[in-house]
Write an enzyme that holds these catalytic residues in place. Structure first.
Site, PDB file in Angstrom:
ATOM      1  N   ASP A   1       5.712   3.902   2.948  1.00  0.00           N
ATOM      2  CA  ASP A   1       5.028   2.607   2.955  1.00  0.00           C
ATOM      3  C   ASP A   1       4.851   2.021   1.562  1.00  0.00           C
ATOM      4  O   ASP A   1       4.762   0.804   1.406  1.00  0.00           O
ATOM      5  CB  ASP A   1       3.710   2.634   3.743  1.00  0.00           C
ATOM      6  CG  ASP A   1       2.716   3.661   3.250  1.00  0.00           C
ATOM      7  OD1 ASP A   1       3.075   4.479   2.390  1.00  0.00           O
ATOM      8  OD2 ASP A   1       1.573   3.651   3.744  1.00  0.00           O
TER       9      ASP A   1
HETATM   10  C1  LAN Z   1      -2.617   9.287  -0.546  1.00  0.00           C
HETATM   11  C2  LAN Z   1      -2.621   8.036  -1.313  1.00  0.00           C
HETATM   12  C3  LAN Z   1      -1.757   6.953  -0.787  1.00  0.00           C
HETATM   13  C4  LAN Z   1      -1.590   7.023   0.710  1.00  0.00           C
HETATM   14  C5  LAN Z   1      -1.039   5.738   1.350  1.00  0.00           C
HETATM   15  C6  LAN Z   1       0.231   5.240   0.696  1.00  0.00           C
HETATM   16  C7  LAN Z   1      -2.071   4.629   1.197  1.00  0.00           C
HETATM   17  C8  LAN Z   1      -0.838   5.979   2.839  1.00  0.00           C
HETATM   18  O1  LAN Z   1      -0.458   4.808   3.487  1.00  0.00           O
HETATM   19  C9  LAN Z   1       0.081   7.155   3.077  1.00  0.00           C
HETATM   20  C10 LAN Z   1      -0.514   8.416   2.495  1.00  0.00           C
HETATM   21  C11 LAN Z   1      -0.832   8.333   0.994  1.00  0.00           C
HETATM   22  C12 LAN Z   1       0.454   8.491   0.230  1.00  0.00           C
HETATM   23  C13 LAN Z   1      -1.753   9.451   0.539  1.00  0.00           C
HETATM   24  C14 LAN Z   1      -1.680  10.775   1.202  1.00  0.00           C
HETATM   25  C15 LAN Z   1      -2.776  11.802   0.839  1.00  0.00           C
HETATM   26  C16 LAN Z   1      -3.173  11.729  -0.626  1.00  0.00           C
HETATM   27  C17 LAN Z   1      -1.966  12.018  -1.471  1.00  0.00           C
HETATM   28  C18 LAN Z   1      -3.681  10.300  -0.874  1.00  0.00           C
HETATM   29  C19 LAN Z   1      -4.858   9.919  -0.006  1.00  0.00           C
HETATM   30  C20 LAN Z   1      -4.201  10.410  -2.283  1.00  0.00           C
HETATM   31  C21 LAN Z   1      -4.824  11.830  -2.360  1.00  0.00           C
HETATM   32  C22 LAN Z   1      -4.354  12.601  -1.107  1.00  0.00           C
HETATM   33  C23 LAN Z   1      -4.092  14.078  -1.455  1.00  0.00           C
HETATM   34  C24 LAN Z   1      -3.654  14.823  -0.220  1.00  0.00           C
HETATM   35  C25 LAN Z   1      -5.359  14.674  -2.075  1.00  0.00           C
HETATM   36  C26 LAN Z   1      -5.323  16.141  -2.325  1.00  0.00           C
HETATM   37  C27 LAN Z   1      -5.879  16.876  -1.173  1.00  0.00           C
HETATM   38  C28 LAN Z   1      -5.191  17.702  -0.394  1.00  0.00           C
HETATM   39  C29 LAN Z   1      -5.674  18.020   0.956  1.00  0.00           C
HETATM   40  C30 LAN Z   1      -3.920  18.325  -0.833  1.00  0.00           C
END
Ligand code: LAN
Length: 739
Positions: free
Chosen positions: A466
């Site tokens: 996305d």
């Molecule tokens: C994110 C940030 C961006 C987010 C979007 C693009 C907004 C979404 O549409 C798809 C998923 C995604 C890429 C996403 C997935 C999970 C993340 C990477 C996070 C929320 C930022 C931090 C999180 C990450 C998993 C945090 C660390 C924790 C763990 C459980 C490993």
């Protein structure tokens, strides 16, 4: 480009600037429980100083009886754009706070502490601000939550307590009117002590030397030697899960423990209610405070871990089979280095950043790799009036900028927005990922990335379905405007590369996941060992990601209709079917990446519209609009609480309170679906509420947290409070302007 690094400038700012900063911090401190949230006041101070903001039109007087007349909306919009433009950096991206989770900084601090690099990487100013942050988010009961708005948990409390100790606080220290260390310890001891911390907490405490490795369920690195055809091969996990357990396996396999310092000895006494030598570690493996339990272990898991712990681990550690462990550890390190090199030592997220850094230290404390890691620690740190935090990513640069471009373009105020769009164009151009991961990336379990956009920066480089789509939509929006005003559009080939990438992300069910294809089955959640997070094992398909890909492909189709035309059309059709299938009975969609039903319903509606469905002929769109209208607050506007995400039940904020971000999402969805042609009254009320919420300087208040991941952990998207009101007011202006 896009890199954000904070440095302390002893001479920085005029005394007036400093006063503003101090006032903002005092204000935050005084109100931290009422509105447990941070924003980016400091960043704003700094940026406004560098580029003075243009003069503000006067604040409009409030429209009577809930209607937002044209002039009021226009003035609010102008002010909102002028304010937000002051947060744009020189390379064109919009900067904002991406904090929220409370379990990230402790991992970093423990890694830095055990590797003896804490004071090299963090100046005394960083450390002071980090202490401020930890105290600012201590709950009145003495504990700390999983995230800044959450109730106290053992994971948050024990790790925040340890962090403060690492940062130099004593066992009885306190700060301002925070509950302080002894209340923190009381909370920990009253809730079962540190034996009841979640598995990731047990891991970090073991690294520090305050927990026995025997109190951890096994993390065998040998899993990496299994054949890929097996559904449980970690190469099939969601990349975040894979990249967290990868380095954890190595550290566990090596049973690494930091030096036994006097602090470590003291913590062994402070964190447990009985003498450290008497703790029943075998029991501790499966203990977990009830406050932390979101995804309790199924029985199958307990049996599995017990068998591995008692039957297999002793063999791998103490017999000739140890050679296998060594081989597995070497294989794991190969993947750790690959990840480091392909992200220029930023790593995919904050958890594996701290873990990979630790692995590089454990492997070779004098390595180049460790030095390169240390140089990239500041990328994750962000200072706001609540102090310094480790962010959820190395920023949300591209994501915010791509949305900002679309919001600004939707206002059709070209004269005001052109210079902003021109700078943003530069960032969109520079942040596209222009290559695949190194070498034979398939054998390293990496998907292609050439042509995609990342969430943050090109240096980070992981493609996301996305983000690629929002990047593409932003490029197309810019390409539709006069180049002498907004700069040149991207070459067609670069858009082809992006679409190529997007097409490659579609799954068999028609939906799109996040970074990769879905590679295994949902039943893998049975072995999800992380008690606080749901749905982490595989990359699921999501309505938000799917909708973003559809809207991007549809926009692309319009501009370049001849490129892979049949495939693009087929992909859109399959994705639309997926979105319809995912819609819930009440007409909404569940949101996985922001709060919650309002967010996902916006995506559902805009995705179906882009796929060619219309309100009049599509029951799904009609139901979705009816859902949104049914949730309108008394007096207009919308709000949704983060509790929707964890409980999976639509929950508004208490007291009929309006939230600017959800109000904007609902307005955008309704306007896109043509609400103004049926009954514009809810739109007038929503717009009036936005205007009412707007602050004197054009900003909107930082209200309750609006992002989420893995069902249970919240994350701040501070820029949303500016971007989405601009978008919504822009559309409102356009369609209801003459009303
Ligand atoms: C994110 C940030 C961006 C987010 C979007 C693009 C907004 C979404 O549409 C798809 C998923 C995604 C890429 C996403 C997935 C999970 C993340 C990477 C996070 C929320 C930022 C931090 C999180 C990450 C998993 C945090 C660390 C924790 C763990 C459980 C490993």
């Amino acid at each position: 480009e896009g890199r954000q690094v904070w440095e302390y400038d002893p001479e920085g700012g005029t005394s007036e600037d400093r006063k503003k900063v101090d006032d903002a911090r005092e204000h935050f401190w005084a109100n931290r429980f009422a509105k447990k949230h941070s924003s980016d006041e400091l960043m704003r101070q700094q940026l406004t100083r560098e580029r003075p903001s243009p003069p503000m039109p006067p604040k409009p007087s409030l429209p009577a009886a809930g209607a937002a007349p044209k002039e009021a909306a226009k003035a609010a919009l102008t002010r909102a754009i002028r304010f937000y433009s002051t947060l744009q950096t020189h390379d064109g991206h919009f900067a904002g706070d991406y904090g929220g989770p409370m379990f990230l900084m402790p991992g970093l601090l423990i890694s830095l502490y055990v590797s003896g690099t804490l004071n090299t990487v963090l100046s005394e100013h960083h450390r002071r601000e980090m202490r401020h942050y930890l105290y600012a988010h201590q709950n009145p009961d003495g504990g700390w939550g999983l995230h800044i708005e959450g109730h106290s948990t053992m994971f948050g409390s024990a790790l925040s307590y340890v962090s403060l100790r690492i940062l130099g606080e004593g066992p009885d220290s306190t700060y301002k009117d925070a509950p302080g260390m002894s209340k923190g310890r009381e909370w920990i001891l009253a809730h079962g002590s540190a034996t009841h911390i979640t598995s990731w907490g047990k891991f970090w405490l073991s690294v520090l030397g305050c927990f026995s490795w025997d109190g951890n369920n096994p993390l065998p690195p040998e899993i990496w030697l299994l054949p890929y055809v097996l559904p449980i091969h970690p190469g099939r996990f969601w990349c975040h899960c894979r990249q967290v357990y990868l380095p954890m396996c190595y550290v566990y396999g090596k049973r690494f423990v930091g030096k036994e310092t006097s602090l470590v000895l003291a913590l062994r006494e402070e964190l447990f209610s009985i003498p450290y030598s008497q703790v029943d570690w075998n029991r501790a493996r499966n203990q977990c405070a009830k406050e932390d339990l979101y995804y309790p272990h199924p029985l199958l898991q307990d049996v599995l871990w017990a068998t591995l712990h008692k039957g297999v681990e002793p063999l791998l550690n103490h017999t000739p089979l140890h050679a296998l462990r060594e081989k597995a550890c070497a294989e794991v390190m190969k993947h750790v280095h690959y990840e480091d090199e392909n992200t220029r030592y930023i790593d995919i997220g904050p958890v594996n950043k701290a873990l990979n850094l630790l692995c590089c230290f454990v492997e070779d404390p004098s390595s180049e790799a460790l030095k390169k890691h240390l140089a990239r620690v500041p990328d994750y740190l962000w200072l706001a009036e609540d102090g310094m935090k480790m962010q959820g990513y190395n920023g949300s640069q591209l994501w915010d900028t791509a949305f900002a471009v679309q919001a600004l373009a939707a206002t059709e105020m070209l004269e005001e927005t052109a210079p902003i769009l021109k700078r943003a164009n530069h960032y969109v151009d520079k942040s596209q990922v222009r290559e695949n991961p190194n070498g034979d990336h398939g054998s390293m379990y990496r998907h292609i990335s050439n042509g995609a956009w990342p969430f943050s920066t090109r240096d980070h480089g992981w493609p996301i379905a996305d983000c690629a789509s929002e990047g593409l939509k932003a490029s197309l929006a810019i390409a539709a405007l006069p180049p002498h005003l907004v700069g040149p559009p991207l070459a067609d080939q670069r858009l082809f590369d992006c679409v190529n990438c997007i097409l490659s992300f579609q799954n068999a069910d028609g939906g799109f996941a996040t970074y990769e294809l879905t590679r295994s089955y949902a039943w893998l959640e049975y072995i999800n060992p992380a008690e606080t997070f749901g749905d982490i094992m595989i990359d699921y398909t999501y309505v938000e990601c799917t909708s973003a890909c559809v809207t991007a492909m549809a926009a692309f189709q319009k501009r370049l209709p001849d490129h892979r035309a049949a495939e693009v059309a087929a992909a859109i059709a399959r994705a639309a079917k997926f979105m319809e299938d995912k819609q819930l009975e009440d007409g909404s969609w569940y949101g996985s990446w922001a709060v919650c039903y309002t967010y996902a319903t916006w995506f559902g509606v805009s995705g179906l519209l882009a796929a060619g469905r219309r309100y009049e002929s599509c029951p799904a769109i009609r139901k979705a609009c009816a859902f949104l209208l049914s949730k309108e607050l008394l007096g207009g506007g919308w709000s949704e609480s983060y509790l929707s995400c964890q409980d999976k039940i639509y929950t508004t904020l208490p007291g009929n309170r309006v939230h600017a971000v959800m109000t904007s999402w609902a307005l955008i969805a309704l306007i896109e679906a043509g609400q103004h042609t049926r009954d514009a009254a809810p739109l007038h009320r929503g717009a009036a509420q936005l205007i009412k919420l707007q602050e004197e300087n054009g900003d909107f208040p930082q209200q309750e947290i609006s992002g989420v991941f893995n069902k249970n952990c919240m994350i701040s998207y501070s820029a949303y409070r500016n971007i989405f009101p601009i978008w919504a007011l822009g559309l409102y202006q356009k369609v209801c302007g003459g009303s």
